[in-house]
Design a protein around this motif. Structure first.
Motif, mmCIF file in Angstrom:
data_model
loop_
_atom_site.group_PDB
_atom_site.id
_atom_site.type_symbol
_atom_site.label_atom_id
_atom_site.label_comp_id
_atom_site.label_asym_id
_atom_site.label_seq_id
_atom_site.Cartn_x
_atom_site.Cartn_y
_atom_site.Cartn_z
ATOM 1 N N VAL A 1 0.839 -1.206 0.000
ATOM 2 C CA VAL A 1 0.000 0.000 0.000
ATOM 3 C C VAL A 1 0.872 1.253 0.000
ATOM 4 O O VAL A 1 0.567 2.232 -0.693
ATOM 5 C CB VAL A 1 -0.941 0.006 1.220
ATOM 6 C CG1 VAL A 1 -1.855 1.221 1.160
ATOM 7 C CG2 VAL A 1 -1.765 -1.265 1.262
ATOM 8 N N ALA A 2 1.957 1.234 0.766
ATOM 9 C CA ALA A 2 2.866 2.378 0.801
ATOM 10 C C ALA A 2 3.471 2.628 -0.577
ATOM 11 O O ALA A 2 3.595 3.781 -1.015
ATOM 12 C CB ALA A 2 3.970 2.152 1.838
ATOM 13 N N LEU A 3 3.842 1.571 -1.273
ATOM 14 C CA LEU A 3 4.383 1.712 -2.625
ATOM 15 C C LEU A 3 3.338 2.297 -3.568
ATOM 16 O O LEU A 3 3.624 3.200 -4.363
ATOM 17 C CB LEU A 3 4.850 0.355 -3.148
ATOM 18 C CG LEU A 3 6.072 -0.262 -2.459
ATOM 19 C CD1 LEU A 3 6.307 -1.679 -2.974
ATOM 20 C CD2 LEU A 3 7.309 0.596 -2.697
ATOM 21 N N TRP A 4 2.130 1.774 -3.496
ATOM 22 C CA TRP A 4 1.031 2.274 -4.341
ATOM 23 C C TRP A 4 0.802 3.767 -4.111
ATOM 24 O O TRP A 4 0.504 4.512 -5.047
ATOM 25 C CB TRP A 4 -0.229 1.469 -4.023
ATOM 26 C CG TRP A 4 -1.455 1.898 -4.750
ATOM 27 C CD1 TRP A 4 -1.814 1.561 -6.030
ATOM 28 C CD2 TRP A 4 -2.514 2.718 -4.239
ATOM 29 N NE1 TRP A 4 -3.025 2.142 -6.345
ATOM 30 C CE2 TRP A 4 -3.472 2.848 -5.270
ATOM 31 C CE3 TRP A 4 -2.743 3.361 -3.026
ATOM 32 C CZ2 TRP A 4 -4.641 3.587 -5.101
ATOM 33 C CZ3 TRP A 4 -3.897 4.094 -2.863
ATOM 34 C CH2 TRP A 4 -4.842 4.208 -3.898
ATOM 35 N N LYS A 5 0.965 4.186 -2.878
ATOM 36 C CA LYS A 5 0.717 5.578 -2.511
ATOM 37 C C LYS A 5 1.872 6.501 -2.905
ATOM 38 O O LYS A 5 1.645 7.646 -3.319
ATOM 39 C CB LYS A 5 0.486 5.649 -0.996
ATOM 40 C CG LYS A 5 0.239 7.022 -0.430
ATOM 41 C CD LYS A 5 -1.170 7.479 -0.685
ATOM 42 C CE LYS A 5 -1.419 8.808 0.014
ATOM 43 N NZ LYS A 5 -2.300 9.672 -0.755
ATOM 44 N N GLN A 6 3.111 6.029 -2.792
ATOM 45 C CA GLN A 6 4.272 6.906 -2.925
ATOM 46 C C GLN A 6 4.897 6.930 -4.311
ATOM 47 O O GLN A 6 5.502 7.936 -4.704
ATOM 48 C CB GLN A 6 5.335 6.501 -1.905
ATOM 49 C CG GLN A 6 4.887 6.644 -0.465
ATOM 50 C CD GLN A 6 5.852 5.996 0.509
ATOM 51 O OE1 GLN A 6 7.021 5.786 0.193
ATOM 52 N NE2 GLN A 6 5.369 5.668 1.696
ATOM 53 N N ILE A 7 4.801 5.838 -5.042
ATOM 54 C CA ILE A 7 5.469 5.739 -6.342
ATOM 55 C C ILE A 7 5.104 6.866 -7.310
ATOM 56 O O ILE A 7 5.991 7.372 -8.014
ATOM 57 C CB ILE A 7 5.220 4.349 -6.967
ATOM 58 C CG1 ILE A 7 6.113 3.313 -6.283
ATOM 59 C CG2 ILE A 7 5.469 4.345 -8.469
ATOM 60 C CD1 ILE A 7 5.858 1.891 -6.730
ATOM 61 N N PRO A 8 3.839 7.289 -7.407
ATOM 62 C CA PRO A 8 3.507 8.356 -8.368
ATOM 63 C C PRO A 8 4.329 9.632 -8.179
ATOM 64 O O PRO A 8 4.874 10.169 -9.157
ATOM 65 C CB PRO A 8 2.016 8.602 -8.111
ATOM 66 C CG PRO A 8 1.509 7.297 -7.617
ATOM 67 C CD PRO A 8 2.611 6.744 -6.784
ATOM 68 N N LEU A 9 4.422 10.126 -6.950
ATOM 69 C CA LEU A 9 5.159 11.367 -6.710
ATOM 70 C C LEU A 9 6.649 11.178 -6.963
ATOM 71 O O LEU A 9 7.296 12.040 -7.583
ATOM 72 C CB LEU A 9 4.930 11.853 -5.280
ATOM 73 C CG LEU A 9 5.669 13.149 -4.900
ATOM 74 C CD1 LEU A 9 5.221 14.296 -5.784
ATOM 75 C CD2 LEU A 9 5.455 13.483 -3.429
ATOM 76 N N ILE A 10 7.211 10.070 -6.495
ATOM 77 C CA ILE A 10 8.636 9.825 -6.703
ATOM 78 C C ILE A 10 8.949 9.731 -8.192
ATOM 79 O O ILE A 10 9.967 10.238 -8.668
ATOM 80 C CB ILE A 10 9.071 8.539 -5.966
ATOM 81 C CG1 ILE A 10 8.876 8.700 -4.454
ATOM 82 C CG2 ILE A 10 10.532 8.211 -6.263
ATOM 83 C CD1 ILE A 10 9.156 7.447 -3.666
ATOM 84 N N THR A 11 8.061 9.085 -8.938
ATOM 85 C CA THR A 11 8.248 8.963 -10.385
ATOM 86 C C THR A 11 8.297 10.333 -11.052
ATOM 87 O O THR A 11 9.180 10.605 -11.882
ATOM 88 C CB THR A 11 7.117 8.133 -11.010
ATOM 89 O OG1 THR A 11 7.119 6.816 -10.451
ATOM 90 C CG2 THR A 11 7.288 8.025 -12.522
ATOM 91 N N LEU A 12 7.382 11.208 -10.675
ATOM 92 C CA LEU A 12 7.346 12.534 -11.294
ATOM 93 C C LEU A 12 8.556 13.374 -10.895
ATOM 94 O O LEU A 12 9.072 14.154 -11.706
ATOM 95 C CB LEU A 12 6.049 13.250 -10.923
ATOM 96 C CG LEU A 12 4.769 12.661 -11.525
ATOM 97 C CD1 LEU A 12 3.575 13.529 -11.202
ATOM 98 C CD2 LEU A 12 4.900 12.501 -13.038
ATOM 99 N N LEU A 13 9.023 13.227 -9.665
ATOM 100 C CA LEU A 13 10.227 13.953 -9.240
ATOM 101 C C LEU A 13 11.450 13.493 -10.033
ATOM 102 O O LEU A 13 12.250 14.310 -10.505
ATOM 103 C CB LEU A 13 10.464 13.756 -7.743
ATOM 104 C CG LEU A 13 9.460 14.417 -6.791
ATOM 105 C CD1 LEU A 13 9.743 14.013 -5.353
ATOM 106 C CD2 LEU A 13 9.503 15.934 -6.928
ATOM 107 N N LEU A 14 11.587 12.183 -10.194
ATOM 108 C CA LEU A 14 12.716 11.649 -10.960
ATOM 109 C C LEU A 14 12.588 12.015 -12.438
ATOM 110 O O LEU A 14 13.590 12.310 -13.102
ATOM 111 C CB LEU A 14 12.782 10.127 -10.803
ATOM 112 C CG LEU A 14 13.123 9.613 -9.393
ATOM 113 C CD1 LEU A 14 13.039 8.094 -9.350
ATOM 114 C CD2 LEU A 14 14.508 10.082 -8.968
ATOM 115 N N LEU A 15 11.361 12.003 -12.938
ATOM 116 C CA LEU A 15 11.145 12.370 -14.341
ATOM 117 C C LEU A 15 11.516 13.828 -14.591
ATOM 118 O O LEU A 15 12.125 14.150 -15.620
ATOM 119 C CB LEU A 15 9.679 12.132 -14.722
ATOM 120 C CG LEU A 15 9.275 12.487 -16.151
ATOM 121 C CD1 LEU A 15 10.057 11.660 -17.160
ATOM 122 C CD2 LEU A 15 7.772 12.292 -16.344
#
Length: 223
Positions: free
Chosen positions: A95-109
């Protein structure tokens, strides 16, 4: 348990997010729509996310149990990931991954898109392959973004309480009792404010030490 949760969640979220960022940076069709859809888990309040996944994990009438039953022809029943001491923490990590991955992805992008195109083109003309460009050019240019993103992820997961409160509340049999959960229980459930304050202090110091060690090792390897 706190360190296990933080290390596994931060590592998996970074690897998955980096892979997604690389995919989105490759100018695939529908990238803008995909970025918008990806942000849905992040904008949903954490407590609501926890309640949603509690329903998915629910045994025996949750969505996960239904899917497993269909895939196994009804041979696997009573699958309660949050009811097992060995699997409960992994249910929270998902659940933590599902919640956090979107923001981290956009920051890295965002950091990836600041890599100079002319340098990449010059490297390709010199015969550099994709992996060489990735490790010799893209990642070095993203060092500051990676350092900040991972540090924020460490802090966010150290202070993660809502997901544990809504999914397991530290159970079963204290299998998911992190320092955040323990500090809350000591202070506001057992009304032992001194013990709660002590746990909070240890929790804060541990978080500072982990963030400091990560940055020290990360920057040392980049020298």
């Amino acid at each position: 348990m706190t360190l296990l949760f933080v290390v596994v969640t931060v590592a998996l979220s970074f690897v998955i997010s980096m892979a997604l960022a690389l995919m989105l940076n490759s100018k695939i069709r529908g990238a803008r729509l995909l970025r918008s859809i990806m942000m849905i888990p992040w904008v949903i309040p954490t407590v609501i996310s926890g309640l949603l996944w509690a329903w998915i994990y629910a045994n025996p009438y949750g969505l996960l149990q239904y899917v497993i039953g269909v895939l196994t022809g009804g041979q696997v029943t009573g699958f309660g990931i949050l009811n097992n001491q060995e699997t409960a923490i992994w249910g929270v990590i998902i659940v933590a991954l599902w919640k956090q991955i979107p923001l981290i992805t956009l920051l890295l992008l965002a950091g990836m898109q600041n890599v100079p195109e002319d340098i990449l083109e010059a490297a390709k003309l010199d015969g550099a392959n994709y992996l060489q460009c990735l490790f010799k050019i893209i990642f070095p240019f993203m060092r500051s973004v990676i350092a900040v993103t991972v540090s924020l992820s460490i802090i966010d997961n150290f202070k993660q309480y809502p997901l544990f409160a809504t999914l397991t509340n530290g159970g079963p049999a204290s299998a998911t009792t992190t320092l955040a959960v323990l500090s809350y229980d000591e202070a506001f459930v057992n009304y032992n404010y001194g013990s709660g304050a002590a746990v909070t202090t240890v929790w804060l110091l541990l978080m500072v030490v982990v963030v400091f060690l990560f940055n020290a090792v990360f920057h040392k390897k980049g020298d």
